[in-house]
Design a protein around this motif. Sequence first.
Motif, PDB file in Angstrom:
ATOM      1  N   PRO A 197       0.783  -1.103  -0.050  1.00  9.57           N
ATOM      2  CA  PRO A 197      -0.204  -0.075  -0.040  1.00  9.57           C
ATOM      3  C   PRO A 197       0.859   1.162   0.036  1.00  9.57           C
ATOM      4  N   GLY A 198       0.680   2.130  -1.015  1.00  7.39           N
ATOM      5  CA  GLY A 198       1.365   3.441  -0.864  1.00  7.39           C
ATOM      6  C   GLY A 198       2.529   3.485  -1.845  1.00  7.39           C
ATOM      7  N   TRP A 199       2.822   2.203  -2.256  1.00  8.24           N
ATOM      8  CA  TRP A 199       4.075   1.765  -3.151  1.00  8.24           C
ATOM      9  C   TRP A 199       3.975   1.331  -4.392  1.00  8.24           C
ATOM     10  N   ARG A 200       4.797   1.542  -5.376  1.00 12.01           N
ATOM     11  CA  ARG A 200       4.520   0.978  -6.520  1.00 12.01           C
ATOM     12  C   ARG A 200       5.830   0.122  -6.902  1.00 12.01           C
ATOM     13  N   HIS A 201       5.815  -1.193  -7.500  1.00 16.47           N
ATOM     14  CA  HIS A 201       6.924  -1.736  -7.582  1.00 16.47           C
ATOM     15  C   HIS A 201       7.759  -1.319  -8.956  1.00 16.47           C
ATOM     16  N   THR A 202       9.015  -1.220  -8.982  1.00 11.47           N
ATOM     17  CA  THR A 202       9.687  -0.393 -10.027  1.00 11.47           C
ATOM     18  C   THR A 202      10.845  -1.252 -10.733  1.00 11.47           C
ATOM     19  N   TYR A 203      11.211  -1.903  -9.850  1.00 12.31           N
ATOM     20  CA  TYR A 203      12.574  -2.909 -10.354  1.00 12.31           C
ATOM     21  C   TYR A 203      12.976  -4.009  -9.213  1.00 12.31           C
ATOM     22  N   SER A 204      13.281  -5.175  -9.826  1.00  7.76           N
ATOM     23  CA  SER A 204      13.896  -6.217  -9.007  1.00  7.76           C
ATOM     24  C   SER A 204      15.092  -6.376  -9.343  1.00  7.76           C
ATOM     25  N   GLY A 205      16.264  -6.423  -8.592  1.00  3.66           N
ATOM     26  CA  GLY A 205      17.534  -7.011  -8.709  1.00  3.66           C
ATOM     27  C   GLY A 205      17.801  -8.341  -8.391  1.00  3.66           C
ATOM     28  N   LYS A 206      18.883  -8.916  -8.143  1.00  2.55           N
ATOM     29  CA  LYS A 206      18.862 -10.273  -7.714  1.00  2.55           C
ATOM     30  C   LYS A 206      18.365 -10.673  -6.183  1.00  2.55           C
ATOM     31  N   VAL A 207      18.540  -9.747  -5.411  1.00  9.02           N
ATOM     32  CA  VAL A 207      17.945  -9.948  -3.995  1.00  9.02           C
ATOM     33  C   VAL A 207      17.026  -9.086  -3.708  1.00  9.02           C
ATOM     34  N   ARG A 208      17.043  -7.788  -4.229  1.00 10.10           N
ATOM     35  CA  ARG A 208      16.249  -6.606  -3.389  1.00 10.10           C
ATOM     36  C   ARG A 208      15.143  -6.054  -4.643  1.00 10.10           C
ATOM     37  N   ASP A 209      13.793  -5.683  -4.133  1.00 11.49           N
ATOM     38  CA  ASP A 209      12.872  -5.222  -4.988  1.00 11.49           C
ATOM     39  C   ASP A 209      12.716  -3.919  -4.469  1.00 11.49           C
ATOM     40  N   LEU A 210      12.491  -3.017  -5.682  1.00 19.02           N
ATOM     41  CA  LEU A 210      12.610  -1.601  -5.136  1.00 19.02           C
ATOM     42  C   LEU A 210      11.253  -1.201  -5.576  1.00 19.02           C
ATOM     43  N   TYR A 211      10.704  -0.157  -4.491  1.00 18.52           N
ATOM     44  CA  TYR A 211       9.315   0.710  -4.987  1.00 18.52           C
ATOM     45  C   TYR A 211       9.424   1.959  -5.072  1.00 18.52           C
ATOM     46  N   VAL A 212       8.644   2.751  -5.660  1.00 15.10           N
ATOM     47  CA  VAL A 212       8.739   3.977  -5.598  1.00 15.10           C
ATOM     48  C   VAL A 212       7.335   4.502  -5.131  1.00 15.10           C
ATOM     49  N   PRO A 213       7.148   5.674  -4.538  1.00 13.67           N
ATOM     50  CA  PRO A 213       5.941   6.266  -3.869  1.00 13.67           C
ATOM     51  C   PRO A 213       4.658   6.106  -4.926  1.00 13.67           C
ATOM     52  N   ALA A 214       3.498   5.578  -4.560  1.00 11.41           N
ATOM     53  CA  ALA A 214       2.738   5.234  -5.680  1.00 11.41           C
ATOM     54  C   ALA A 214       2.323   6.710  -6.381  1.00 11.41           C
ATOM     55  N   ASP A 215       2.476   7.783  -5.821  1.00 10.34           N
ATOM     56  CA  ASP A 215       2.266   8.880  -6.628  1.00 10.34           C
ATOM     57  C   ASP A 215       3.372   9.359  -7.258  1.00 10.34           C
ATOM     58  N   THR A 216       4.165   8.864  -7.474  1.00 13.00           N
ATOM     59  CA  THR A 216       5.535   9.194  -8.100  1.00 13.00           C
ATOM     60  C   THR A 216       5.091   9.360  -9.894  1.00 13.00           C
ATOM     61  N   ARG A 217       5.398  10.600 -10.565  1.00 13.73           N
ATOM     62  CA  ARG A 217       5.064  10.966 -11.907  1.00 13.73           C
ATOM     63  C   ARG A 217       6.177  10.281 -12.514  1.00 13.73           C
ATOM     64  N   ASP A 218       7.646  10.861 -12.201  1.00 12.16           N
ATOM     65  CA  ASP A 218       8.628  10.531 -12.903  1.00 12.16           C
ATOM     66  C   ASP A 218       9.555   9.293 -12.399  1.00 12.16           C
ATOM     67  N   GLU A 219       9.408   8.134 -12.906  1.00 12.50           N
ATOM     68  CA  GLU A 219       9.921   7.045 -12.350  1.00 12.50           C
ATOM     69  C   GLU A 219      11.565   7.047 -12.315  1.00 12.50           C
ATOM     70  N   ALA A 220      12.180   7.902 -13.107  1.00 14.18           N
ATOM     71  CA  ALA A 220      13.467   8.159 -13.266  1.00 14.18           C
ATOM     72  C   ALA A 220      14.018   8.969 -12.111  1.00 14.18           C
ATOM     73  N   ALA A 221      13.188   9.641 -11.555  1.00 18.36           N
ATOM     74  CA  ALA A 221      13.560  10.840 -10.392  1.00 18.36           C
ATOM     75  C   ALA A 221      12.718  10.533  -9.426  1.00 18.36           C
ATOM     76  N   PRO A 222      12.454   9.520  -8.660  1.00 13.80           N
ATOM     77  CA  PRO A 222      11.459   9.652  -7.463  1.00 13.80           C
ATOM     78  C   PRO A 222      12.153  10.020  -6.401  1.00 13.80           C
TER      79      PRO A 222
END
Length: 310
Positions: free
Chosen positions: A10-35
Amino acid sequence: MTFAPPLELPGWRHTYSGKVRDLYVPADTRDEAAPARLLVVASDRVSAFDHVLSPGIPDKGVLLTTLSLWWFDQLAGADGGRGIPNHLASDDVLEGDGTAELIPDAVQGRAMLVRSLDMQPIECVVRGYLTGSGWAEYRAEGTVCGIPLPEGLEDGDRLPEPLYTPAFKAPMGEHDENITFERSVELVGAETAAALRDASLEIYRRASATAEAHGLILADTKFEFGFDAEGVLTLADEVLTSDSSRYWDAEAWRTGTTPAERMASFDKQIVRNWLADNWDKQGEPPALPAEIVERTRERYATLLRLLTAS
Ligand code: ATP
Ligand code: MG
């Protein structure tokens, strides 16, 4: 490589998964390149030789996150304020006042709330001891990442001084590549390359002194850095964990007579050794036996206990 699908948080949007970690940006992020912020969630996945293995190591995500937070704290407070800047969004993520509310319950204990940095594509490796790929190169060429070393060194020996041996951080699915310092200058510029090297050697120096005080040798380790919005070089990712480092028992290293005895390790060497004996590095790696999984979990937990015991 098949991953379990990332959790819905809740409140987060999945953006990337590395080998070990999953990265999320705030759900209201417009520019995923610069959260503004990132939620970095450590899974229980384990990787070796750049492959994600199955099954995972139970509790690993929590153990890695707990240890990273502990080290960030140690390094930030060291030397009367001349601390190492890190990517944690706030010092009180753990205390639960305010910021912790942003870490969803489902990932409490294995997530870090961090500032999103301009990451540098260099894995900043420091080696205080000779082993692994460094030992392999030394045996073949007498060098480590092109740096000539004295003759007669054995697997597990202490190096005359800690070496900075950068690697180029390969895009997902490709292998990281050891490079010379000169190549890192071509990749990120002379000033940044020197800053990465100097910061890495300084952190290694501080961390190995801390490890030694707890009966441990920090044989080698890898850091990642990025620049924050103000242009400050900032320590990111995980730090000084049993995934990113080799830790040995100092007493066993002094008294051991074989490489196996000398390098009694608190890291994923058990996994690497088992794979090296049971896989020809072609195709998908075999599943790890339950005994290897349990022994690895035990080593990770023991490292955390040894380091954080006062
Ligand atoms: P890869 O990214 O190539 O898959 P990896 O398998 O090591 O490498 P993980 O460690 O699983 O990746 O994922 C963490 C990712 O998050 C890395 O790409 C790392 O560079 C990135 N990262 C860590 N901290 C930050 C930060 N503060 N800002 C931006 N990116 C970060
Ligand atoms: Mg990583």
